[in-house]
Design a protein around this motif. Structure first.
Motif, short mmCIF file in Angstrom:
data_model
loop_
_atom_site.label_atom_id
_atom_site.label_comp_id
_atom_site.label_asym_id
_atom_site.label_seq_id
_atom_site.Cartn_x
_atom_site.Cartn_y
_atom_site.Cartn_z
N MET A 1 0.84 -1.19 0.00
CA MET A 1 0.00 0.00 0.00
C MET A 1 0.88 1.24 0.00
O MET A 1 1.91 1.28 0.67
N ALA A 2 0.45 2.26 -0.73
CA ALA A 2 1.25 3.47 -0.84
C ALA A 2 0.42 4.55 -1.51
O ALA A 2 -0.60 4.29 -2.14
N THR A 3 0.89 5.78 -1.37
CA THR A 3 0.36 6.89 -2.15
C THR A 3 1.39 7.21 -3.22
O THR A 3 2.59 7.28 -2.94
N VAL A 4 0.92 7.41 -4.44
CA VAL A 4 1.81 7.61 -5.58
C VAL A 4 1.49 8.95 -6.23
O VAL A 4 0.31 9.27 -6.46
N ILE A 5 2.53 9.72 -6.52
CA ILE A 5 2.39 10.98 -7.25
C ILE A 5 3.12 10.83 -8.57
O ILE A 5 4.34 10.66 -8.59
N GLU A 6 2.39 10.87 -9.67
CA GLU A 6 3.01 10.78 -10.99
C GLU A 6 3.68 12.12 -11.33
O GLU A 6 3.07 13.19 -11.22
N ILE A 7 4.96 12.06 -11.73
CA ILE A 7 5.70 13.30 -12.01
C ILE A 7 6.40 13.27 -13.36
O ILE A 7 7.22 14.16 -13.64
N ALA A 8 6.13 12.27 -14.20
CA ALA A 8 6.82 12.19 -15.50
C ALA A 8 6.62 13.48 -16.29
O ALA A 8 5.49 13.92 -16.50
N GLY A 9 7.71 14.09 -16.69
CA GLY A 9 7.65 15.33 -17.44
C GLY A 9 7.57 16.58 -16.61
O GLY A 9 7.46 17.69 -17.16
N LEU A 10 7.60 16.45 -15.29
CA LEU A 10 7.50 17.63 -14.42
C LEU A 10 8.83 18.37 -14.38
O LEU A 10 9.84 17.82 -13.95
N PRO A 11 8.88 19.64 -14.79
CA PRO A 11 10.12 20.41 -14.68
C PRO A 11 10.47 20.64 -13.20
O PRO A 11 9.59 20.93 -12.38
N MET A 12 11.73 20.51 -12.86
CA MET A 12 12.14 20.66 -11.47
C MET A 12 11.84 22.05 -10.93
O MET A 12 11.64 22.23 -9.73
N GLU A 13 11.81 23.05 -11.82
CA GLU A 13 11.52 24.40 -11.34
C GLU A 13 10.07 24.57 -10.92
O GLU A 13 9.69 25.59 -10.31
N ARG A 14 9.21 23.58 -11.21
CA ARG A 14 7.81 23.63 -10.78
C ARG A 14 7.62 22.97 -9.42
O ARG A 14 6.49 22.82 -8.97
N ILE A 15 8.70 22.57 -8.78
CA ILE A 15 8.63 22.03 -7.42
C ILE A 15 8.88 23.17 -6.44
O ILE A 15 9.94 23.81 -6.46
N VAL A 16 7.89 23.44 -5.60
CA VAL A 16 7.97 24.52 -4.61
C VAL A 16 8.21 23.90 -3.24
O VAL A 16 7.54 22.94 -2.85
N ILE A 17 9.17 24.44 -2.51
CA ILE A 17 9.42 24.02 -1.13
C ILE A 17 9.30 25.26 -0.27
O ILE A 17 10.12 26.18 -0.35
N SER A 18 8.26 25.30 0.56
CA SER A 18 7.97 26.52 1.30
C SER A 18 7.12 26.22 2.52
O SER A 18 6.21 25.38 2.46
N PRO A 19 7.37 26.91 3.64
CA PRO A 19 6.46 26.76 4.79
C PRO A 19 5.13 27.45 4.53
O PRO A 19 5.02 28.34 3.68
N SER A 20 4.12 27.03 5.26
CA SER A 20 2.79 27.62 5.18
C SER A 20 2.31 27.95 6.58
O SER A 20 2.12 27.04 7.41
N PRO A 21 2.09 29.23 6.88
CA PRO A 21 1.59 29.57 8.22
C PRO A 21 0.26 28.90 8.54
O PRO A 21 0.06 28.42 9.66
N LEU A 22 -0.66 28.86 7.57
CA LEU A 22 -1.97 28.25 7.84
C LEU A 22 -1.84 26.76 8.09
O LEU A 22 -2.48 26.21 9.00
N ALA A 23 -1.02 26.07 7.29
CA ALA A 23 -0.83 24.63 7.50
C ALA A 23 -0.23 24.36 8.87
O ALA A 23 -0.62 23.40 9.56
N GLU A 24 0.71 25.20 9.30
CA GLU A 24 1.32 24.98 10.62
C GLU A 24 0.34 25.30 11.74
O GLU A 24 0.32 24.61 12.77
N LEU A 25 -0.49 26.34 11.55
CA LEU A 25 -1.50 26.64 12.56
C LEU A 25 -2.47 25.47 12.71
O LEU A 25 -2.79 25.05 13.83
#
Length: 377
Positions: A1-25
């Motif tokens: 069992m697993a969760t899978v995210i298909e990323i074939a063809g995804l440009p690396m510059e479209r990957i965002v790594i950022s904190p979210s104040p609302l998600a942390e709240l």
């Protein structure tokens, strides 16, 4: 069992790594509502809960349908808004403005969905416009008590009014405790995001995912030898794509200081996929006898019992709900639950005509340290 995210063809510059104040709240509110999920935060949850004014505590109790046993995707509205390009707001107010931009149907659908349900990946119409979806949402709420049912009915009857009420509640939490918490944690989360972004830039996605969590692995297309999908090792099944043209290609990774032990994956249809990952895991204390340890580990050896534990670890479930969720009969569920109860892993509570099962989180949290203590004793 697993969760899978298909990323074939995804440009690396479209990957965002950022904190979210609302998600942390919302993660902090989850810890307050479910302190057993977060033994390493015992000091903070106890002190913060004691400091809340009664009115705010009562309103949080009324709304914990959104962040109590499970998490609502409304904590990450940027994932549903194509023009945001998967970027959370820089401040809580900015994140709440993004939340305000969700239409009522999407908001209500996200608020009343249980993200660990097997129906989550299937999507479907909002309870605002579909009678079957509405019936299912109210049935889930009914099984969890009159407070959750009352909240669900209010939200379905008056989405704009309840949305304004929720925003004010979150703003009051910011004033009461979260602004100080974010001042302390925001820099740490931003630094982690910058570090992961540097790893991504210089070493590639595989190395970056390895630093995010050992539960994440990058799988290549065997024919092309290029990244094809992200495999997230979880006791749930789900599949989504990071190259959906309807929402815009992209993937967002959001660090959390208070998220452990949860590794959340937003994979709802029509939303940009998000991996909400914890920074670190606190140490857990406490040896148990080897006989009790053996009993508990044998109880968990059956795959159905492991899956039952996943469900009742996130929320209370009835026997009938578990039978429906896993495609087995109610008597089979009862037999598995009896084994788990004998091992001290599950508790049950009667609430009206419902008998609800819940994982004993403190006991389960000790299993790893108990095992280590046992084999090294």
């Amino acid at each position: 069992m697993a969760t899978v995210i298909e990323i074939a063809g995804l440009p690396m510059e479209r990957i965002v790594i950022s904190p979210s104040p609302l998600a942390e709240l919302c993660t902090a509110l989850h810890a307050l509502a479910q302190p057993g999920h977060h033994p390493g935060l015992h000091g903070w949850t106890t002190a913060t809960a004691a400091s809340l004014k009664q009115d705010l505590a009562d309103r949080l109790h009324e709304a914990d349908f959104l962040w109590g046993p499970t998490f609502s995707d409304i904590s990450m509205p940027f994932a549903a808004l194509p023009y945001s390009e998967g970027r959370p707001g820089a401040t809580l107010a900015a994140d709440l403005d993004l939340l305000d931009r969700l239409d009522d149907e999407r908001y209500v659908n996200a608020a009343l969905e249980i993200s660990c349900s097997s129906q989550y990946s299937l999507g479907g119409p909002s309870p605002l416009v579909d009678a079957t979806s509405r019936e299912l949402a109210l049935e889930r709420a009914t099984a969890r008590g009159p407070r959750q049912l009352a909240f669900a009915r209010r939200l379905l009857a008056d989405p704009p009014g309840v949305r304004a009420w929720i925003r004010r509640l979150l703003e009051d939490c910011d004033e009461a405790f979260f602004a100080d918490l974010w001042q302390r944690l925001g820099g740490q989360l931003a630094a982690d995001a910058r570090h992961k972004a540097e790893v991504l830039r210089h070493k590639g996605l595989r190395a970056a995912l390895a630093e995010v969590s050992p539960a994440l692995t990058l799988e290549d297309d065997p024919a092309l030898g290029t990244p094809a999908r992200i495999h997230i090792d979880k006791l749930s099944s789900g599949r989504t794509t990071a190259v959906d043209p309807a929402v815009g290609a992209g993937l967002t990774l959001v660090p959390s200081a208070y998220g452990w032990p949860h590794l959340r994956v937003l994979h709802a249809p029509g939303w940009r996929p998000v991996i909400h990952y914890p920074l670190a895991a606190p140490e857990l204390p406490g040896p148990a006898s080897l006989e009790i340890l053996r009993l508990r580990m044998e109880a968990l050896a059956h795959p159905i019992r492991m899956r039952i534990c996943r469900s009742v670890g996130r929320a209370e479930f009835t026997t009938g709900e578990l039978a429906t969720e896993y495609g087995i009969t109610a008597p089979e569920v009862s037999r598995h639950v009896a084994v788990l109860k004998k091992a001290g892993l599950i508790t049950t509570e009667r609430r009206g005509r419902y008998v609800l099962h819940r994982l004993d989180l403190t006991t389960v949290a000790r299993l790893g340290s108990d095992f280590l203590e046992g084999v090294l004793r």
